[in-house]
Design a protein around this motif. Structure first.
Motif, PDB file in Angstrom:
ATOM      1  N   GLY A 386       0.801  -1.251  -0.002  1.00 26.10           N
ATOM      2  CA  GLY A 386      -0.020  -0.074  -0.038  1.00 26.10           C
ATOM      3  C   GLY A 386       0.858   1.153   0.076  1.00 26.10           C
ATOM      4  N   ASP A 387       2.151   1.084   0.259  1.00 26.35           N
ATOM      5  CA  ASP A 387       2.960   2.386   0.540  1.00 26.35           C
ATOM      6  C   ASP A 387       3.562   2.518  -0.927  1.00 26.35           C
ATOM      7  OD1 ASP A 387       2.877   3.300   3.364  1.00 26.35           O
ATOM      8  OD2 ASP A 387       4.440   1.340   3.640  1.00 26.35           O
ATOM      9  N   ILE A 388       3.973   3.975  -1.075  1.00 26.27           N
ATOM     10  CA  ILE A 388       4.736   4.524  -2.280  1.00 26.27           C
ATOM     11  C   ILE A 388       5.786   5.120  -1.452  1.00 26.27           C
ATOM     12  CG2 ILE A 388       4.888   6.069  -3.960  1.00 26.27           C
ATOM     13  CD1 ILE A 388       1.975   5.778  -4.510  1.00 26.27           C
ATOM     14  N   VAL A 389       7.079   4.509  -1.785  1.00 24.57           N
ATOM     15  CA  VAL A 389       8.342   5.039  -1.227  1.00 24.57           C
ATOM     16  C   VAL A 389       9.437   5.277  -2.384  1.00 24.57           C
ATOM     17  CG1 VAL A 389       8.164   4.217   1.126  1.00 24.57           C
ATOM     18  CG2 VAL A 389       8.991   2.743  -0.731  1.00 24.57           C
ATOM     19  N   ALA A 390      10.280   6.017  -1.929  1.00 28.12           N
ATOM     20  CA  ALA A 390      11.490   6.138  -3.107  1.00 28.12           C
ATOM     21  C   ALA A 390      12.647   5.505  -2.352  1.00 28.12           C
ATOM     22  CB  ALA A 390      11.830   7.698  -3.235  1.00 28.12           C
ATOM     23  N   ILE A 391      13.188   4.508  -2.846  1.00 33.38           N
ATOM     24  CA  ILE A 391      14.292   3.821  -2.616  1.00 33.38           C
ATOM     25  C   ILE A 391      15.457   4.727  -3.233  1.00 33.38           C
ATOM     26  CG2 ILE A 391      15.581   1.615  -2.381  1.00 33.38           C
ATOM     27  CD1 ILE A 391      12.828   0.423  -3.010  1.00 33.38           C
ATOM     28  N   VAL A 392      16.499   4.651  -2.334  1.00 35.64           N
ATOM     29  CA  VAL A 392      17.930   5.605  -2.760  1.00 35.64           C
ATOM     30  C   VAL A 392      19.094   4.866  -3.015  1.00 35.64           C
ATOM     31  CG1 VAL A 392      19.381   7.455  -1.907  1.00 35.64           C
ATOM     32  CG2 VAL A 392      17.095   7.382  -0.904  1.00 35.64           C
ATOM     33  N   GLY A 393      19.499   5.313  -4.325  1.00 37.35           N
ATOM     34  CA  GLY A 393      20.970   4.603  -4.751  1.00 37.35           C
ATOM     35  C   GLY A 393      20.987   3.168  -5.252  1.00 37.35           C
ATOM     36  N   MET A 394      19.500   3.004  -6.022  1.00 42.98           N
ATOM     37  CA  MET A 394      19.667   1.546  -6.469  1.00 42.98           C
ATOM     38  C   MET A 394      20.280   1.773  -7.969  1.00 42.98           C
ATOM     39  SD  MET A 394      16.076  -0.136  -5.697  1.00 42.98           S
ATOM     40  CE  MET A 394      16.738  -1.762  -5.901  1.00 42.98           C
ATOM     41  N   LYS A 395      21.087   0.759  -8.209  1.00 40.88           N
ATOM     42  CA  LYS A 395      22.038   1.034  -9.419  1.00 40.88           C
ATOM     43  C   LYS A 395      21.279   0.533 -10.937  1.00 40.88           C
ATOM     44  CE  LYS A 395      25.928   1.862  -7.287  1.00 40.88           C
ATOM     45  NZ  LYS A 395      25.216   2.196  -5.968  1.00 40.88           N
ATOM     46  N   ASN A 396      20.585  -0.586 -11.272  1.00 36.10           N
ATOM     47  CA  ASN A 396      20.347  -0.958 -12.397  1.00 36.10           C
ATOM     48  C   ASN A 396      18.758  -1.340 -12.730  1.00 36.10           C
ATOM     49  OD1 ASN A 396      23.128  -1.456 -13.320  1.00 36.10           O
ATOM     50  ND2 ASN A 396      23.148  -3.065 -11.741  1.00 36.10           N
ATOM     51  N   VAL A 397      18.070  -0.129 -12.040  1.00 38.91           N
ATOM     52  CA  VAL A 397      16.693  -0.321 -12.066  1.00 38.91           C
ATOM     53  C   VAL A 397      16.216   0.963 -13.065  1.00 38.91           C
ATOM     54  CG1 VAL A 397      14.526  -0.160 -10.647  1.00 38.91           C
ATOM     55  CG2 VAL A 397      16.497  -1.035  -9.552  1.00 38.91           C
ATOM     56  N   GLN A 398      15.282   0.285 -13.999  1.00 41.52           N
ATOM     57  CA  GLN A 398      14.472   1.335 -14.873  1.00 41.52           C
ATOM     58  C   GLN A 398      13.234   1.357 -14.465  1.00 41.52           C
ATOM     59  OE1 GLN A 398      15.686   0.481 -18.978  1.00 41.52           O
ATOM     60  NE2 GLN A 398      17.923   0.919 -18.327  1.00 41.52           N
ATOM     61  N   THR A 399      12.334   2.285 -15.088  1.00 41.67           N
ATOM     62  CA  THR A 399      10.837   2.390 -15.126  1.00 41.67           C
ATOM     63  C   THR A 399      10.282   0.942 -15.672  1.00 41.67           C
ATOM     64  OG1 THR A 399      11.051   4.826 -15.230  1.00 41.67           O
ATOM     65  CG2 THR A 399       8.865   3.656 -15.783  1.00 41.67           C
ATOM     66  N   GLY A 400       9.093   0.633 -14.579  1.00 46.56           N
ATOM     67  CA  GLY A 400       8.594  -0.668 -15.154  1.00 46.56           C
ATOM     68  C   GLY A 400       9.273  -1.718 -14.711  1.00 46.56           C
ATOM     69  N   HIS A 401      10.325  -1.728 -14.021  1.00 45.80           N
ATOM     70  CA  HIS A 401      11.172  -3.110 -13.331  1.00 45.80           C
ATOM     71  C   HIS A 401      10.315  -3.446 -12.435  1.00 45.80           C
ATOM     72  CE1 HIS A 401      15.304  -2.681 -15.470  1.00 45.80           C
ATOM     73  NE2 HIS A 401      14.142  -2.825 -16.567  1.00 45.80           N
ATOM     74  N   THR A 402      10.179  -4.677 -12.108  1.00 46.06           N
ATOM     75  CA  THR A 402       9.486  -5.550 -10.679  1.00 46.06           C
ATOM     76  C   THR A 402      10.841  -5.585 -10.050  1.00 46.06           C
ATOM     77  OG1 THR A 402       7.873  -6.416 -12.119  1.00 46.06           O
ATOM     78  CG2 THR A 402       8.244  -7.424  -9.962  1.00 46.06           C
ATOM     79  N   LEU A 403      10.499  -5.299  -8.671  1.00 46.84           N
ATOM     80  CA  LEU A 403      11.514  -5.453  -7.645  1.00 46.84           C
ATOM     81  C   LEU A 403      10.556  -6.373  -6.499  1.00 46.84           C
ATOM     82  CD1 LEU A 403      12.465  -1.700  -6.645  1.00 46.84           C
ATOM     83  CD2 LEU A 403      13.514  -3.229  -8.064  1.00 46.84           C
TER      84      LEU A 403
END
Length: 713
Positions: A386-403
């Motif tokens: 339910g949360d929307i957060v910003a994760i700082v400093g991730m290296k190889n993530v692009q828009t639309g990627h699943t974590l």
């Protein structure tokens, strides 16, 4: 109401502090440019106590428009996120851009939201970008309430806008309030459910209002609209409707239950009005967000997909104890490092956890997480479904990627982004800037999936591709000011395409037998045009093994890798089919490579015989002009090879819808302002590709040949 899904197997390694998700509202604010989205966001933040001093868009001081370019131009360029509280409920709000060049920001925001507020201008009504945003919201099945803003403006008409929502958007507005007065006499609204008038004074303070009885001259209209509201609402519940038909008035709770149910299942859209700038009417909109928009548990869970994008039948369940599933929907680079905005659909993550990017197959450790308030941030140690957060400093993530949880990997439904239609060439002014340019462009591409970059191997120029002139103009501005890179910029270039018009049958033999092992491949094939949008299709009808099965994929690969360069001017080739019908091979000299080379040569040989033609991007144009300038504007569009589709008169001018080729629309905003003494406005978005006239096609081909000739020299 959409189905709620039960619990999944719990990850016992994670301590569960399940928040009350019924108190959450993840919402977006979207509309046409200049309808007042950002002003509405500012007022919401003030009302909820998140900010104490209002910043105005027209002064370049709004909280949500924090980029230099946004403050200067008075428009929203990138979506901004913030959290605030209203009557014990947490709102996670995303304010999105309205300009068509930045619709990708709207699309990806809607993709991760549960509900939205569609803002319409009281005088402008349902404008072109409103239609595009509404379509995106429909595609993402986002529940919405409608807010008709700027009722204090000249020409404002709440009832006209409500009618446009029906006729232009094909939607069903459920009118919840009626305006008291209009234009400069607008003082407040009547709440149809309570039959009470909310009237604000002229202090401009949102809390300075009083609740009174309905004005005498509005009683009849209020009763008429209230009856329509209740009749529409009770259709959502058979028991309540049955009692209503027997003459029993539903209770307030029953009516609200029905409205909530109908809003969540998209049967209708509760409709409010006010003036954000004058601080009139917004409290009722915030109450409606609480009462009628869904919490995270009330929307359809996100489907999980396999590597080919097919649904697996599993879902990311809204449960803090389920395996972690999150979607990275926005990347933003700032002075603190890369921020990956993530909507968490299921599970829990905390500082120090290691998570998997299912697209790259790589794991990354979460060192910091923040909740955003525009460009300020608050550190958090744990976040959950339910949360929307910003994760700082991730290296190889692009828009639309699943974590996701590395022990329970999954992929969520990905985002699909449109292809750019315009490009410009840029080159660094010197060697020092060249290194900075590459780094800056890399960051910008990560942030904006509709912004593409490629290097012209022959000229070594960097080609920037985007959705419109303004889009690329902003990118150059960001390069120069944010990243301090000095560049030389070429003229805008149109993204032409090529296709074919005739079916042909042909064959090609590749033979190379000069010492050592030879190469041999023979293919017979047909090439035929397809309908627009069908793309490239390959089919094999070879029988009898004349082309061994193991070589057929190589033939397909040879054709497929060739389509990026058309036969006339070197633009990508669209919408044709290759059918392999026969061929020949050599027991020793044939190989997959030989058949791939044969297919590439066959493409070059045959496409010129198949009636190739140049296609140009055609844009949907929506122009607003004062009445006195209609003739000049239409005449100018005709000179630009525009085709007028419709004209609609409004209280303050005429809205003209047209289609025109992109190549003829460069610099149009300057010409429109000159014709209309600065009062004209327009928006433009890609519609489709269409065949160029002969003179334009000849010019495009001639320029392509001149480029090649210059490179050879």
């Amino acid at each position: 109401m959409r189905p709620r899904f039960g619990s999944a197997s719990r990850n016992t390694d994670i301590p569960i502090f399940m928040k009350d998700l019924t108190k959450y509202r993840n919402i977006g604010i979207f509309a046409h440019v200049d309808a007042g989205k950002t002003t509405t966001s500012e007022r919401i933040l003030k009302l909820t106590g998140k900010i104490h001093k209002l910043g105005e868009v027209h002064d370049g001081e709004s909280t949500m428009d924090f980029m230099e370019q946004e403050a200067e131009r008075g428009i929203t360029i990138q979506s901004a996120a913030t959290s605030c509280f209203w009557k014990g409920y947490q709102f996670n709000i995303i304010d999105t851009p309205g300009h068509v060049d930045f619709t990708i920001e709207v699309y990806r925001s809607l993709k991760v939201l549960d509900g939205g507020i569609g803002v319409f201008c009281g005088s402008g009504g349902v404008e072109p970008q409103s239609e595009t945003n509404w379509r995106y919201a429909n595609d993402s099945e986002v529940s919405r309430i409608i807010y008709v803003n700027k009722l204090d403006r000249i020409g404002a008409d709440f009832y006209r806008v409500v009618n446009q929502v029906k006729t232009i958007l094909g939607a069903k507005p459920l009118v919840m309030v009626l305006p008291i007065g209009t234009e400069s006499a607008f003082v407040g609204v009547v709440d149809l459910l309570t039959r009470k008038a909310h009237i604000w004074d002229e202090s401009g303070q949102p809390e300075n209002f009083k609740i009174e009885d309905v004005p005498a001259d509005m009683v009849e209209k209020v009763e008429q609209f209230r009856a329509e509201l209740i009749e529409t609402a009770v259709e959502q519940d058979d028991d309540i409707m049955e009692r209503f038909l027997e003459g029993q008035e539903p209770t307030m709770d029953e009516i609200k239950h029905c409205i909530r149910k109908g809003t969540i299942n998209l049967s209708f859209f509760p409709t409010y009005c006010g003036s954000s700038f004058k601080n009139k009417g917004l409290q009722l909109v915030l109450d409606a967000v609480v009462d009628y928009l869904p919490n995270p548990t009330e929307v359809q869970p996100q489907p999980e997909v396999d590597l080919e994008g097919n649904e697996t039948g599993k879902f990311a369940i809204v449960d803090a104890g389920a395996p972690f599933r999150g979607l990275a929907f926005k990347i933003m680079d700032d002075k603190f490092g890369a921020l990956t905005f993530t909507r968490i659909y299921s599970g829990t993550i905390k500082k120090g956890d290691t998570i998997l990017n299912s697209f790259t197959g790589k794991t990354e450790r979460i060192s910091r997480m923040v909740e955003m308030h525009a460009n300020d941030r608050t550190e958090v140690d744990i976040a959950q479904a339910g949360d929307i957060v910003a994760i700082v400093g991730m290296k190889n993530v692009q828009t639309g990627h699943t974590l996701c949880d590395e022990k329970n990997p999954a992929t969520l439904e990905p985002m699909v982004f449109p292809d750019p239609v315009i490009s410009i060439a840029v080159a660094a002014k010197d060697k020092a800037n060249a290194e900075k340019l590459a780094t800056a462009i890399g960051k910008m591409v990560q942030e904006d999936p509709s912004f593409r970059v490629e290097t012209d191997e022959e000229t070594n120029e960097m080609i920037l591709k985007g959705m419109g002139e303004l889009h690329l103009d902003i990118k150059i501005d960001i390069l120069k000011r944010t990243h301090k890179v000095e560049v030389n910029v070429g003229a805008p270039q149109v993204a032409y395409r090529e296709t074919i018009t005739k079916q042909i049958e042909d064959e090609y033999t590749h033979k190379k037998q000069s010492g050592g092992s030879g190469q041999f491949a023979k293919i017979s094939y047909t090439i035929e045009p397809l309908e627009p949008g069908e793309g490239f299709v390959f089919e094999s009808k070879v029988v009898g093994g004349n082309v061994p099965k193991e070589y057929i994929p190589a033939v397909e690969k040879g054709f497929k890798t060739s389509i990026h360069k058309g036969p006339l001017a070197g633009y990508p080739c669209l919408d044709f089919k290759v059918t392999l019908i026969d061929g020949g091979f050599h027991a020793v000299d044939s190989s997959a490579l030989a058949f791939e080379i044969a297919a590439k040569a066959a493409y070059r040989q045959s496409m010129l015989k198949a009636g190739p033609q140049i296609l140009e991007p055609i844009m949907k144009i929506d122009v607003f002009t004062p009445d006195a300038n209609v003739g000049d504007v239409i005449g100018d569009l005709n000179r630009r090879r525009g085709m007028i589709k419709s004209q609609e008169s409004g209280p303050t001018g005429v809205r003209i819808k047209a289609e025109a080729p992109l190549s003829a629309m460069f610099g149009y905003i300057g010409d429109l302002r000159t014709m209309t003494s600065g009062r004209g406005q327009f928006s433009m978005e890609f519609s489709h590709y269409f065949a160029c006239p002969r003179n334009v096609s000849d010019d495009v081909i001639a320029k392509a040949k001149a480029r090649e000739e210059a490179l050879r020299k």
